[in-house]
Design an enzyme around this catalytic site. Sequence first.
Site, PDB file in Angstrom:
ATOM      1  N   GLY A 157       0.816  -1.215   0.000  1.00  0.00           N
ATOM      2  CA  GLY A 157       0.000   0.000   0.000  1.00  0.00           C
ATOM      3  C   GLY A 157       0.847   1.262   0.000  1.00  0.00           C
ATOM      4  O   GLY A 157       2.034   1.233  -0.343  1.00  0.00           O
ATOM      5  N   VAL A 158       0.224   2.377   0.370  1.00  0.00           N
ATOM      6  CA  VAL A 158       0.951   3.652   0.362  1.00  0.00           C
ATOM      7  C   VAL A 158       1.259   4.086   1.789  1.00  0.00           C
ATOM      8  O   VAL A 158       0.699   3.561   2.739  1.00  0.00           O
ATOM      9  CB  VAL A 158       0.131   4.770  -0.317  1.00  0.00           C
ATOM     10  CG1 VAL A 158       0.062   4.551  -1.800  1.00  0.00           C
ATOM     11  CG2 VAL A 158      -1.239   4.901   0.295  1.00  0.00           C
ATOM     12  N   GLY A 159       2.144   5.072   1.898  1.00  0.00           N
ATOM     13  CA  GLY A 159       2.424   5.661   3.204  1.00  0.00           C
ATOM     14  C   GLY A 159       3.803   5.291   3.702  1.00  0.00           C
ATOM     15  O   GLY A 159       4.536   4.519   3.086  1.00  0.00           O
ATOM     16  N   ASN A 160       4.135   5.903   4.852  1.00  0.00           N
ATOM     17  CA  ASN A 160       5.470   5.721   5.418  1.00  0.00           C
ATOM     18  C   ASN A 160       5.729   4.279   5.823  1.00  0.00           C
ATOM     19  O   ASN A 160       6.809   3.744   5.617  1.00  0.00           O
ATOM     20  CB  ASN A 160       5.611   6.608   6.665  1.00  0.00           C
ATOM     21  CG  ASN A 160       5.680   8.059   6.293  1.00  0.00           C
ATOM     22  OD1 ASN A 160       6.320   8.426   5.306  1.00  0.00           O
ATOM     23  ND2 ASN A 160       5.006   8.908   7.052  1.00  0.00           N
ATOM     24  N   VAL A 161       4.692   3.652   6.419  1.00  0.00           N
ATOM     25  CA  VAL A 161       4.879   2.286   6.889  1.00  0.00           C
ATOM     26  C   VAL A 161       5.103   1.354   5.698  1.00  0.00           C
ATOM     27  O   VAL A 161       6.008   0.509   5.702  1.00  0.00           O
ATOM     28  CB  VAL A 161       3.674   1.848   7.748  1.00  0.00           C
ATOM     29  CG1 VAL A 161       3.741   0.374   8.061  1.00  0.00           C
ATOM     30  CG2 VAL A 161       3.618   2.665   9.043  1.00  0.00           C
ATOM     31  N   GLU A 168      -0.732  -1.675  -6.765  1.00  0.00           N
ATOM     32  CA  GLU A 168      -1.380  -0.499  -7.356  1.00  0.00           C
ATOM     33  C   GLU A 168      -0.450   0.709  -7.416  1.00  0.00           C
ATOM     34  O   GLU A 168      -0.660   1.605  -8.224  1.00  0.00           O
ATOM     35  CB  GLU A 168      -2.639  -0.152  -6.578  1.00  0.00           C
ATOM     36  CG  GLU A 168      -2.325   0.219  -5.153  1.00  0.00           C
ATOM     37  CD  GLU A 168      -3.504   0.143  -4.234  1.00  0.00           C
ATOM     38  OE1 GLU A 168      -4.638   0.097  -4.715  1.00  0.00           O
ATOM     39  OE2 GLU A 168      -3.276   0.147  -3.015  1.00  0.00           O
ATOM     40  N   GLY A 214      -6.949   0.711  -2.307  1.00  0.00           N
ATOM     41  CA  GLY A 214      -7.023  -0.643  -2.847  1.00  0.00           C
ATOM     42  C   GLY A 214      -6.854  -1.702  -1.786  1.00  0.00           C
ATOM     43  O   GLY A 214      -6.799  -2.901  -2.100  1.00  0.00           O
TER      44      GLY A 214
HETATM   45  O1  0RQ Z   1      -1.041  11.461  11.928  1.00  0.00           O
HETATM   46  O2  0RQ Z   1       0.462  12.797  10.560  1.00  0.00           O
HETATM   47  O3  0RQ Z   1      -1.046  13.865  12.274  1.00  0.00           O
HETATM   48  O4  0RQ Z   1       0.912  12.460  13.005  1.00  0.00           O
HETATM   49  O5  0RQ Z   1      -2.368   8.841  11.197  1.00  0.00           O
HETATM   50  O6  0RQ Z   1       0.096   7.674  10.293  1.00  0.00           O
HETATM   51  O7  0RQ Z   1       1.944   6.212  11.031  1.00  0.00           O
HETATM   52  O8  0RQ Z   1       2.462   8.205   9.501  1.00  0.00           O
HETATM   53  O9  0RQ Z   1       1.235   6.114   8.714  1.00  0.00           O
HETATM   54  O10 0RQ Z   1       1.735   7.406   6.532  1.00  0.00           O
HETATM   55  O11 0RQ Z   1       1.658   4.902   6.723  1.00  0.00           O
HETATM   56  O12 0RQ Z   1      -0.449   6.248   6.880  1.00  0.00           O
HETATM   57  C1  0RQ Z   1      -3.480   4.112   7.266  1.00  0.00           C
HETATM   58  C2  0RQ Z   1      -3.362   6.573   6.923  1.00  0.00           C
HETATM   59  C3  0RQ Z   1      -1.288   5.260   7.408  1.00  0.00           C
HETATM   60  C4  0RQ Z   1      -2.398   5.055   5.160  1.00  0.00           C
HETATM   61  C5  0RQ Z   1      -2.645   5.251   6.681  1.00  0.00           C
HETATM   62  C6  0RQ Z   1      -2.268   9.011  12.622  1.00  0.00           C
HETATM   63  C7  0RQ Z   1      -0.787   9.261  12.846  1.00  0.00           C
HETATM   64  C8  0RQ Z   1      -0.481  10.174  11.667  1.00  0.00           C
HETATM   65  C9  0RQ Z   1      -0.549   8.669   9.584  1.00  0.00           C
HETATM   66  P1  0RQ Z   1      -0.092  12.754  11.952  1.00  0.00           P
HETATM   67  P2  0RQ Z   1       1.544   7.099   9.909  1.00  0.00           P
HETATM   68  P3  0RQ Z   1       1.133   6.201   7.137  1.00  0.00           P
HETATM   69  C10 0RQ Z   1      -3.145   1.827  -0.780  1.00  0.00           C
HETATM   70  C11 0RQ Z   1      -3.801   0.901   0.112  1.00  0.00           C
HETATM   71  C12 0RQ Z   1      -5.348   3.352   3.469  1.00  0.00           C
HETATM   72  C13 0RQ Z   1      -5.542   1.940   3.279  1.00  0.00           C
HETATM   73  C14 0RQ Z   1      -4.465   1.367   2.410  1.00  0.00           C
HETATM   74  C15 0RQ Z   1      -3.695   4.855   4.393  1.00  0.00           C
HETATM   75  C16 0RQ Z   1      -1.325   9.585  10.543  1.00  0.00           C
HETATM   76  O13 0RQ Z   1      -1.581   3.948   4.933  1.00  0.00           O
HETATM   77  O14 0RQ Z   1      -4.366   5.801   4.035  1.00  0.00           O
HETATM   78  O15 0RQ Z   1      -3.533   0.796   2.916  1.00  0.00           O
HETATM   79  N1  0RQ Z   1      -4.099   3.623   4.161  1.00  0.00           N
HETATM   80  N2  0RQ Z   1      -4.668   1.499   1.106  1.00  0.00           N
HETATM   81  O16 0RQ Z   1      -0.559   9.864  14.091  1.00  0.00           O
HETATM   82  C17 0RQ Z   1      -5.588   8.195  15.460  1.00  0.00           C
HETATM   83  C18 0RQ Z   1      -4.924   5.961  15.375  1.00  0.00           C
HETATM   84  C19 0RQ Z   1      -3.874   6.342  14.473  1.00  0.00           C
HETATM   85  C20 0RQ Z   1      -3.772   7.693  14.123  1.00  0.00           C
HETATM   86  C21 0RQ Z   1      -2.200   6.555  13.094  1.00  0.00           C
HETATM   87  N3  0RQ Z   1      -5.087   4.688  15.765  1.00  0.00           N
HETATM   88  N4  0RQ Z   1      -5.746   6.909  15.831  1.00  0.00           N
HETATM   89  N5  0RQ Z   1      -4.625   8.621  14.596  1.00  0.00           N
HETATM   90  N6  0RQ Z   1      -2.726   7.776  13.262  1.00  0.00           N
HETATM   91  N7  0RQ Z   1      -2.888   5.657  13.834  1.00  0.00           N
HETATM   92  C22 0RQ Z   1      -3.831   3.172  -1.017  1.00  0.00           C
HETATM   93  C23 0RQ Z   1      -4.187   3.366  -2.434  1.00  0.00           C
HETATM   94  O17 0RQ Z   1      -4.945   2.629  -2.922  1.00  0.00           O
HETATM   95  C24 0RQ Z   1      -3.672   4.501  -3.202  1.00  0.00           C
END
Ligand code: 0RQ
Length: 496
Positions: free
Chosen positions: A258-262, A284, A378
């Site tokens: 997926g996307v994002g830092n993790v 994707e 996705g």
């Molecule tokens: O907030 O930026 O204000 O500190 O959420 O968290 O740890 O930086 O993680 O950048 O990997 O994003 C799920 C959003 C993770 C992303 C998600 C807060 C945390 C931070 C971001 P701040 P991280 P990432 C491909 C497939 C959608 C589903 C997917 C995403 C911010 O990966 O959108 O995988 N996924 N789709 O502090 C409150 C909690 C929290 C929280 C984290 N439990 N409660 N806030 N945060 N956990 C997508 C496509 O199809 C294109």
Amino acid sequence: MAFPVLTPQEVAELIKDQDTLGLSGFTASGTPKLVTEALAAKAEREHAAGRPFKVNVYTGASTQEHADGALARANALDRRSPYQNTPDLRKRINSHDAHYFDMHISELAQTLRYGELGGIDFAIIDAASVDDKGNIVLGSGVGNIPTLARMAKKIVIELNSSISPEIEGFHDIYIPLDPPYRREIPIYKPSDRIGDTILRVDPSKIIGIVKSDVTDGVKKFSELDDISKRIGANVAGFLISQYRSGGIPKEFLPLQSGVGNVANAVLFGLADATEIPPFEMYTEVIQDAVIHLMERERCKFASTCAMTITDDAMRHVYDNIEFFRNKVLLRPSEISNNPEVIRRLGVIAMNTALEADIFGNVNSTHVLGTKMMNGIGGSGDFARNAYISIFSCPSVAKGGLISAIVPMVAHVDHSEHSVDVIITEQGVADLRGKDPVQRAEAIIENCAHPDYRPMLREYLRLGMGQTPHTLRAAFAMHETFNAQGDMHLTDFGKYL
Ligand code: 0RQ
């Protein structure tokens, strides 16, 4: 060139209140940049004059500041789907200014073709080239533009000189037949090409060309922190253990990330996992990490919807285009994320959770159950159909004040039935073959932060039945955070 050259402002003047736009691209990659900005400026003028002005926008996934960002700031978005991730649009969605409905990425194109969402007035396409016959070479992302362009009454091309013409040949454009005539999607390995390198549109629908030189501007990832590195290492360790035990065949299986830092950290974790043979991806998005993995000969091939890579990485790809030419296919979203193909190929899915509950349900979208973060993207397409479906996240958020492992997720995107493995920096919970209590024990002991383990154990002891929930206490951790700003202060004792 037969088509008139228009300014973005001239195009914006043709677009009316409540028109529906289809944008090319997926994430920031291959998304138009100029018409949407001019449209945002028009919306501001219309609003200042006291007239309503909003458009409906369908895309591949998130766009960028030039599209979602500008339109959201101007309060010019009415209906919007699928995935988004710009802070200004997030605010508009959560304040009900924009009507966002969050669909599985793979489903939007067919839902549009089925006629359930109305027509498309304008398709705006970021492109490397277009000829008089309507043959278009797209940029770094495809998204839903084949269907959007087919359905659109009018088409505008943003002819983008920042895209190297050498990108021709990377695309694989294919629109499946619809029921009752649908056949199988004939992809039997990630590198199978099934479509056309060119997007072919009816040239009589092209009303003009807007000249552009704006790059995708994909944001750089923050440096990998210690937590992300540990998550990446745990995912890699899990995959190695599965490979050693024969749980993954010796040829290995295609990966989705997926996307994002993790997600980025997980891919970097795989760079050093040399026990795993060089692998393919059926995914994707490919992020910068995949470009490195290809150069280190760890990743052999990627089928994707977009190269969501920084401008520097994109330049690097263009400078070494022959190296990458047979290593990447860019496909429409409904193919990159196709459930049938994902299940056939045995894709190993790696997606990100905001929170997971002790029974294995995952919330990927709603902060504390109410506020939309980005969208399901996705992740559902892949998670439900994967060979192994992994969700990862840090065990705590907001400096430890929020536990990502909770008794009951406050919003369900992926039910326990679609989630095989949960991984945090603390460790791995393999949920396969476990009943709800066994799952809860694995998640609490292996994935929850040590600070939160005692209260989660206490919650588990409170309940009865196969899935021992205590409904009046199920959201106590969330409510405590809302009331007192710290989940540590949750007291399950008062529910005894
Ligand atoms: O907030 O930026 O204000 O500190 O959420 O968290 O740890 O930086 O993680 O950048 O990997 O994003 C799920 C959003 C993770 C992303 C998600 C807060 C945390 C931070 C971001 P701040 P991280 P990432 C491909 C497939 C959608 C589903 C997917 C995403 C911010 O990966 O959108 O995988 N996924 N789709 O502090 C409150 C909690 C929290 C929280 C984290 N439990 N409660 N806030 N945060 N956990 C997508 C496509 O199809 C294109």
